[in-house]
Design a protein around this motif. Sequence first.
Motif, PDB file in Angstrom:
ATOM      1  N   GLY A 157      31.091   0.304  65.112  1.00 28.77           N
ATOM      2  CA  GLY A 157      31.130   0.116  63.893  1.00 28.77           C
ATOM      3  C   GLY A 157      32.502  -0.431  63.313  1.00 28.77           C
ATOM      4  O   GLY A 157      33.619  -0.309  64.245  1.00 28.77           O
ATOM      5  N   LEU A 158      32.619  -0.700  62.040  1.00 31.75           N
ATOM      6  CA  LEU A 158      33.698  -1.091  61.468  1.00 31.75           C
ATOM      7  C   LEU A 158      34.891   0.203  61.531  1.00 31.75           C
ATOM      8  O   LEU A 158      34.534   1.266  61.703  1.00 31.75           O
ATOM      9  CB  LEU A 158      33.608  -1.206  59.996  1.00 31.75           C
ATOM     10  N   PHE A 159      36.230  -0.521  62.140  1.00 33.62           N
ATOM     11  CA  PHE A 159      37.480   0.174  62.198  1.00 33.62           C
ATOM     12  C   PHE A 159      37.212   1.164  63.505  1.00 33.62           C
ATOM     13  O   PHE A 159      38.111   1.934  63.667  1.00 33.62           O
ATOM     14  CB  PHE A 159      37.660   1.380  61.103  1.00 33.62           C
ATOM     15  N   SER A 160      36.254   1.039  64.310  1.00 35.76           N
ATOM     16  CA  SER A 160      35.920   1.902  65.774  1.00 35.76           C
ATOM     17  C   SER A 160      36.238   0.906  66.773  1.00 35.76           C
ATOM     18  O   SER A 160      36.891  -0.042  66.645  1.00 35.76           O
ATOM     19  CB  SER A 160      34.479   2.441  65.582  1.00 35.76           C
ATOM     20  N   ASP A 161      35.692   1.285  67.846  1.00 35.53           N
ATOM     21  CA  ASP A 161      35.907   0.654  68.971  1.00 35.53           C
ATOM     22  C   ASP A 161      34.760   1.049  69.962  1.00 35.53           C
ATOM     23  O   ASP A 161      34.130   1.933  69.853  1.00 35.53           O
ATOM     24  CB  ASP A 161      37.204   0.598  69.646  1.00 35.53           C
ATOM     25  N   GLY A 162      34.451   0.201  71.129  1.00 37.64           N
ATOM     26  CA  GLY A 162      33.487   0.757  72.230  1.00 37.64           C
ATOM     27  C   GLY A 162      33.704   2.030  72.733  1.00 37.64           C
ATOM     28  O   GLY A 162      32.723   2.849  73.005  1.00 37.64           O
ATOM     29  N   LEU A 163      35.056   2.332  72.942  1.00 37.09           N
ATOM     30  CA  LEU A 163      34.998   3.851  73.412  1.00 37.09           C
ATOM     31  C   LEU A 163      34.564   4.779  72.584  1.00 37.09           C
ATOM     32  O   LEU A 163      33.888   5.723  73.164  1.00 37.09           O
ATOM     33  CB  LEU A 163      36.663   3.837  73.736  1.00 37.09           C
ATOM     34  N   THR A 164      35.107   4.932  71.273  1.00 39.50           N
ATOM     35  CA  THR A 164      34.729   5.967  70.101  1.00 39.50           C
ATOM     36  C   THR A 164      33.245   5.675  70.055  1.00 39.50           C
ATOM     37  O   THR A 164      32.451   7.021  69.950  1.00 39.50           O
ATOM     38  CB  THR A 164      35.623   5.696  69.103  1.00 39.50           C
ATOM     39  N   ASN A 165      32.561   4.482  69.813  1.00 44.46           N
ATOM     40  CA  ASN A 165      31.079   4.726  69.238  1.00 44.46           C
ATOM     41  C   ASN A 165      30.336   5.016  70.464  1.00 44.46           C
ATOM     42  O   ASN A 165      29.158   5.839  70.215  1.00 44.46           O
ATOM     43  CB  ASN A 165      31.021   3.243  68.802  1.00 44.46           C
TER      44      ASN A 165
END
Length: 256
Positions: A35-43
């Motif tokens: 999602g917006l302002f996130s990245d693959g690691l966090t999401n």
Amino acid sequence: MSEVEVHYWQASDGVSLAYRAMGEEDGSPVILVHGLFSDGLTNWIKFGHAAMLVEAGFRVLMPDLRAHGLSDAPHDPEAYPDGILGRDLCEMVEMLGLEQGGYDLGGFSLGSRTTVQAVGAGLEPRRAILSGMGLEGLTGWDRRQQFFIEAIDHFDEVKRGDPHFMAVSFMKTMGVDRVAARHLLPSFTDAKSQWLEAFTMPTAVICGTEDQDNGSAPALADALPHGEYMPIPGTHMSSVTHKDLGQALVRFLTAA
């Protein structure tokens, strides 16, 4: 937990982009876009969703969109033409050598918007996932865009209790490059009706029961040729942290 690989590749305009991968090389490929302002690691990795898919036999490929995560965040406005994220995703599929119908594809929030754009541009995954997204979020981007532009423009003035507080707090947590992010936001466009009509594959609309940030998820499922609404607990922010998201992904992607 399965080892997390980090790979880099170059888009056609020279921008360096990253993706994380988990699972065996011969696993069934699934691309998940954050999602917006996130990245693959966090999401997808932090809360165990990718690990669940790996356990189910998938190879999970998680790009960091341009201006996010490990990918480049150029400050040149020319690096953000209309539809650039969808174009990057199409180029990634080509770079990986994935055949039409030979992979699954989905995203959360902005990742769903990017998935819709890419399928509209010709990608044909076996199955598709649109999570954290409702119909109005795809067809009424101008209002949502303005909200995030205001959050960036008033970044240092926003206080607890302000409407933009959560967005600003998340940008701070993720170390978002605000110059790049502000250039990126206008590159999104409302989904065209033919983009939604291109979802001829089974498509899961997975959304938190308290998530109205992007409008009605059931309405989005109804607007798709083969949409299935799959409710999970949570708000737009909290639904990503629940194991129910990963379980829904596995259930949908392994269904007969």
